[in-house]
Design a protein around this motif. Sequence first.
Motif, PDB file in Angstrom:
ATOM      1  N   SER A 119       0.835  -1.196   0.000  1.00  0.00           N
ATOM      2  CA  SER A 119       0.000   0.000   0.000  1.00  0.00           C
ATOM      3  C   SER A 119       0.875   1.254   0.000  1.00  0.00           C
ATOM      4  CB  SER A 119      -0.923  -0.010   1.218  1.00  0.00           C
ATOM      5  OG  SER A 119      -1.685   1.174   1.273  1.00  0.00           O
ATOM      6  N   LYS A 120       1.946   1.221   0.760  1.00  0.00           N
ATOM      7  CA  LYS A 120       2.866   2.364   0.816  1.00  0.00           C
ATOM      8  C   LYS A 120       3.564   2.564  -0.527  1.00  0.00           C
ATOM      9  CE  LYS A 120       6.868   4.151   3.341  1.00  0.00           C
ATOM     10  NZ  LYS A 120       7.879   3.876   4.397  1.00  0.00           N
ATOM     11  N   LEU A 121       3.995   1.457  -1.167  1.00  0.00           N
ATOM     12  CA  LEU A 121       4.646   1.561  -2.476  1.00  0.00           C
ATOM     13  C   LEU A 121       3.704   2.195  -3.500  1.00  0.00           C
ATOM     14  CD1 LEU A 121       6.438  -1.913  -2.769  1.00  0.00           C
ATOM     15  CD2 LEU A 121       7.485   0.296  -2.257  1.00  0.00           C
ATOM     16  N   GLN A 122       2.451   1.799  -3.476  1.00  0.00           N
ATOM     17  CA  GLN A 122       1.485   2.350  -4.424  1.00  0.00           C
ATOM     18  C   GLN A 122       1.242   3.836  -4.182  1.00  0.00           C
ATOM     19  OE1 GLN A 122      -1.732  -0.538  -3.769  1.00  0.00           O
ATOM     20  NE2 GLN A 122      -1.536  -1.130  -5.921  1.00  0.00           N
ATOM     21  N   GLN A 123       1.128   4.203  -2.914  1.00  0.00           N
ATOM     22  CA  GLN A 123       0.850   5.596  -2.576  1.00  0.00           C
ATOM     23  C   GLN A 123       2.011   6.510  -2.960  1.00  0.00           C
ATOM     24  OE1 GLN A 123      -0.099   5.607   1.589  1.00  0.00           O
ATOM     25  NE2 GLN A 123      -1.998   4.445   1.319  1.00  0.00           N
ATOM     26  N   GLU A 124       3.223   6.039  -2.811  1.00  0.00           N
ATOM     27  CA  GLU A 124       4.391   6.878  -3.042  1.00  0.00           C
ATOM     28  C   GLU A 124       4.867   6.841  -4.492  1.00  0.00           C
ATOM     29  OE1 GLU A 124       7.279   5.533  -0.266  1.00  0.00           O
ATOM     30  OE2 GLU A 124       6.274   6.434   1.478  1.00  0.00           O
ATOM     31  N   ALA A 125       4.323   5.925  -5.294  1.00  0.00           N
ATOM     32  CA  ALA A 125       4.815   5.765  -6.673  1.00  0.00           C
ATOM     33  C   ALA A 125       4.281   6.854  -7.589  1.00  0.00           C
ATOM     34  CB  ALA A 125       4.416   4.396  -7.206  1.00  0.00           C
ATOM     35  N   ASN A 126       5.065   7.186  -8.585  1.00  0.00           N
ATOM     36  CA  ASN A 126       4.639   8.083  -9.672  1.00  0.00           C
ATOM     37  C   ASN A 126       4.394   7.214 -10.897  1.00  0.00           C
ATOM     38  OD1 ASN A 126       4.152  10.146 -11.445  1.00  0.00           O
ATOM     39  ND2 ASN A 126       6.300  10.746 -11.645  1.00  0.00           N
ATOM     40  N   VAL A 127       3.126   6.917 -11.170  1.00  0.00           N
ATOM     41  CA  VAL A 127       2.761   5.981 -12.231  1.00  0.00           C
ATOM     42  C   VAL A 127       1.984   6.704 -13.324  1.00  0.00           C
ATOM     43  CG1 VAL A 127       1.478   3.890 -12.813  1.00  0.00           C
ATOM     44  CG2 VAL A 127       2.696   4.028 -10.633  1.00  0.00           C
ATOM     45  N   ILE A 128       2.430   6.537 -14.546  1.00  0.00           N
ATOM     46  CA  ILE A 128       1.691   7.027 -15.715  1.00  0.00           C
ATOM     47  C   ILE A 128       1.274   5.804 -16.528  1.00  0.00           C
ATOM     48  CG2 ILE A 128       1.761   8.456 -17.784  1.00  0.00           C
ATOM     49  CD1 ILE A 128       4.045  10.031 -16.498  1.00  0.00           C
ATOM     50  N   LYS A 129      -0.018   5.518 -16.534  1.00  0.00           N
ATOM     51  CA  LYS A 129      -0.519   4.383 -17.306  1.00  0.00           C
ATOM     52  C   LYS A 129      -0.842   4.876 -18.710  1.00  0.00           C
ATOM     53  CE  LYS A 129      -3.442   1.660 -15.255  1.00  0.00           C
ATOM     54  NZ  LYS A 129      -4.713   1.045 -14.792  1.00  0.00           N
ATOM     55  N   VAL A 130      -0.005   4.499 -19.655  1.00  0.00           N
ATOM     56  CA  VAL A 130      -0.117   4.988 -21.026  1.00  0.00           C
ATOM     57  C   VAL A 130      -1.123   4.165 -21.827  1.00  0.00           C
ATOM     58  CG1 VAL A 130       1.143   5.435 -23.160  1.00  0.00           C
ATOM     59  CG2 VAL A 130       2.258   5.824 -20.939  1.00  0.00           C
ATOM     60  N   LEU A 131      -1.009   2.851 -21.750  1.00  0.00           N
ATOM     61  CA  LEU A 131      -1.837   1.960 -22.558  1.00  0.00           C
ATOM     62  C   LEU A 131      -3.315   2.207 -22.276  1.00  0.00           C
ATOM     63  CD1 LEU A 131      -1.757  -0.431 -24.568  1.00  0.00           C
ATOM     64  CD2 LEU A 131      -1.886  -1.946 -22.595  1.00  0.00           C
ATOM     65  N   GLY A 132      -4.078   2.378 -23.346  1.00  0.00           N
ATOM     66  CA  GLY A 132      -5.513   2.575 -23.207  1.00  0.00           C
ATOM     67  C   GLY A 132      -5.935   4.031 -23.171  1.00  0.00           C
ATOM     68  N   THR A 133      -4.962   4.957 -23.148  1.00  0.00           N
ATOM     69  CA  THR A 133      -5.276   6.391 -23.174  1.00  0.00           C
ATOM     70  C   THR A 133      -4.674   6.993 -24.439  1.00  0.00           C
ATOM     71  OG1 THR A 133      -5.153   6.421 -20.750  1.00  0.00           O
ATOM     72  CG2 THR A 133      -5.150   8.553 -21.886  1.00  0.00           C
ATOM     73  N   PRO A 134      -5.471   7.253 -25.468  1.00  0.00           N
ATOM     74  CA  PRO A 134      -4.941   7.696 -26.773  1.00  0.00           C
ATOM     75  C   PRO A 134      -4.000   8.893 -26.688  1.00  0.00           C
ATOM     76  CG  PRO A 134      -7.282   7.179 -26.948  1.00  0.00           C
ATOM     77  CD  PRO A 134      -6.941   7.106 -25.498  1.00  0.00           C
ATOM     78  N   GLU A 135      -4.339   9.889 -25.868  1.00  0.00           N
ATOM     79  CA  GLU A 135      -3.486  11.075 -25.779  1.00  0.00           C
ATOM     80  C   GLU A 135      -2.099  10.718 -25.267  1.00  0.00           C
ATOM     81  OE1 GLU A 135      -6.400  10.695 -24.334  1.00  0.00           O
ATOM     82  OE2 GLU A 135      -7.766  12.027 -25.450  1.00  0.00           O
ATOM     83  N   LEU A 136      -2.052   9.863 -24.229  1.00  0.00           N
ATOM     84  CA  LEU A 136      -0.761   9.462 -23.664  1.00  0.00           C
ATOM     85  C   LEU A 136       0.002   8.544 -24.622  1.00  0.00           C
ATOM     86  CD1 LEU A 136      -1.736   8.826 -19.929  1.00  0.00           C
ATOM     87  CD2 LEU A 136      -0.494  10.780 -20.881  1.00  0.00           C
ATOM     88  N   GLU A 137      -0.721   7.722 -25.376  1.00  0.00           N
ATOM     89  CA  GLU A 137      -0.057   6.845 -26.340  1.00  0.00           C
ATOM     90  C   GLU A 137       0.666   7.663 -27.404  1.00  0.00           C
ATOM     91  OE1 GLU A 137      -3.151   4.308 -27.757  1.00  0.00           O
ATOM     92  OE2 GLU A 137      -3.072   2.969 -26.011  1.00  0.00           O
ATOM     93  N   GLN A 138       0.096   8.804 -27.791  1.00  0.00           N
ATOM     94  CA  GLN A 138       0.773   9.683 -28.748  1.00  0.00           C
ATOM     95  C   GLN A 138       1.964  10.385 -28.098  1.00  0.00           C
ATOM     96  OE1 GLN A 138      -2.027  12.405 -30.484  1.00  0.00           O
ATOM     97  NE2 GLN A 138      -3.166  10.809 -31.569  1.00  0.00           N
ATOM     98  N   GLN A 139       1.809  10.739 -26.821  1.00  0.00           N
ATOM     99  CA  GLN A 139       2.865  11.460 -26.110  1.00  0.00           C
ATOM    100  C   GLN A 139       4.063  10.569 -25.811  1.00  0.00           C
ATOM    101  OE1 GLN A 139       1.438  13.426 -22.613  1.00  0.00           O
ATOM    102  NE2 GLN A 139       3.453  14.202 -22.011  1.00  0.00           N
TER     103      GLN A 139
END
Length: 609
Positions: free
Chosen positions: A306-326
């Motif tokens: 739970s602590k690892l998840q809270q402190e992580a900086n995660v960008i989920k690209v797959l499934g988000t068209p704008e992020l997939e282009q970026q």
Amino acid sequence: MPLQSARQLTIMTQFIRSLRRLLPSAIIAAAIVLMTAQSPANGQESLPAASQGSTNNIVAVVNADPISRKTLADQAVQRYGTDVIDNMINRHLILQSCQHNGIEVTKQDVTDEIRRLSSKFGLSMDSYLKLLKEERNIDPNQYSREIIWPMLALRRLVADKVDVTQEEFNQAFVAQFGEAVKCRLIMCDSEGKIQKLREQALADPSQFANLAKQFSEDESSASVGGLIPPMRRYSGDTRLEEAAFGLQDDDISEVMQLGDQWIMLQAVRRIPATSPSPQAMPAIREQISDRIRDEKMRSAATELFSKLQQEANVIKVLGTPELEQQYPGAGAIINGEQITLGLIGEECIKRHGEEVLEGEINRKLLTQALRQAGKRVTDADLQEEIARAATSYGILRNDGTPDTEAWMQQVLSTGNVTRNVYMEDSVWPSVALTKLVEDDLVLTDADLKEGFESAYGPRVEVLACVLSDQRSAQKIWEMARDNATDDFFGRLASQYSVEPVSSSNMGKVPPIRKHGGQPAVEKEAFSLKPGQLSGIIATGGKYIILRCQGFTEPVVTDPTAVQSELVRDLKEKKLRRLMADRIENLRTKAEIDNFLTAANEAPRVAEAR
């Protein structure tokens, strides 16, 4: 399976379940790592050998037409990528934590742990893994990645929080081998009621068991006079343990509240502590220590993750068209580290490759067959199929036309299916097969006659008894013949029938119709008169006895009154049969080399077409 192996399997299953309870489900999924000789803690993952090199690496050939690994990966990602990426993100969080803390879990560590566990069950490592595969469908790689590796990694990450103290061991030992008190219990949902029962019990303690049978609301113990499993210290509710150990034989406790219930105990007798032999103590110490450590690790691992998840900086690209282009080529970015689409594709292949490849093989076969027949699937065909599906499920507008958008919304709301996947996996194959068999779809007069009889004709009402062997069937048939009543036959069916419906309903089963797919049963049933007993009907590995109760009246007598509905239903059924037969025929005649699932299998020789 030999009795010893069955017992070992039961113990192993309990162990595996305990591990799955031990680790948060997200962590189990997260820890799917490629077990290589190199430690996963270095934060790097290498592609399997099969995926390295050319992106045109071939996974299957269908009638000389290849399917590349990249095609398979792309299709697998399209169907399962969003599920897999979540697990891979979680995995990277654990890998990064191991790297940050200088922790390594190597292939040798995993092998040693599996060897240690297999020895606990008296098996060699090979036998242990083989048993897991055969009886629980857990292959060695899956066992290593999803169960053993996360267990070892988390043990090391939370090692400072899961040490077993001598006091904890002593208490657990007492809970397992210490003195116990055998008790009776009475439970009520009213304090006033149980206080009155306690007064009666105090007046005559020998009546406690009878009071429990009559008035206790704890069903599991009431039937045995309130007896409950012996109570030991440090094994449950401290208040109950203190109350039990404070009683002498036949003494009755004070009333105690337990949740929204009220209870009291009566001591039956003391059970002396057990003293294990010195030879058994090392194994007992290991067993108890492992159990305590696992219990402590469960909460520590949950807190850590739970602590690892809270402190992580995660960008989920797959499934988000704008992020997939970026972020081209990236599936996710975790604390600045990238999970590539290539890695996600390989993970999808590892988990779902065989299933997805079967779909791609079928798609190849259909495409080839359409080309050979000079036919093609158009966008108009696809939209027509969607409209047909909407109509068949009653998704219509007020004017009676199919509401295709509402239908699509319903389809897409049932899970992680995307519009593209639905079109490729359901709509296109259905249209393609329809195109291939539409010229064969002919309804004859015989089809119409049989269809009318099946849907609207008379049916035979029967009692049925289904047996698994002929000897039993002969015995039951003779008993039914000698006592020819519905009531007696029904009792025979309830006692002896192996078919659930007839067994639970005194032999009563749905009326039998003509052309319903059971020709032997139908022929015998329609030959009977009310009150008659059939012969023994052998079909499908079962032996069936019928007793005729009569015939229903036809639902419709004039075929022309239901002609359009009948034709539509018969065409649909016949079309589905033709479609199933055609894809099976295509697969039977095809030369298919499936290198993913059957690399060593010789290719089938195509039949002359």
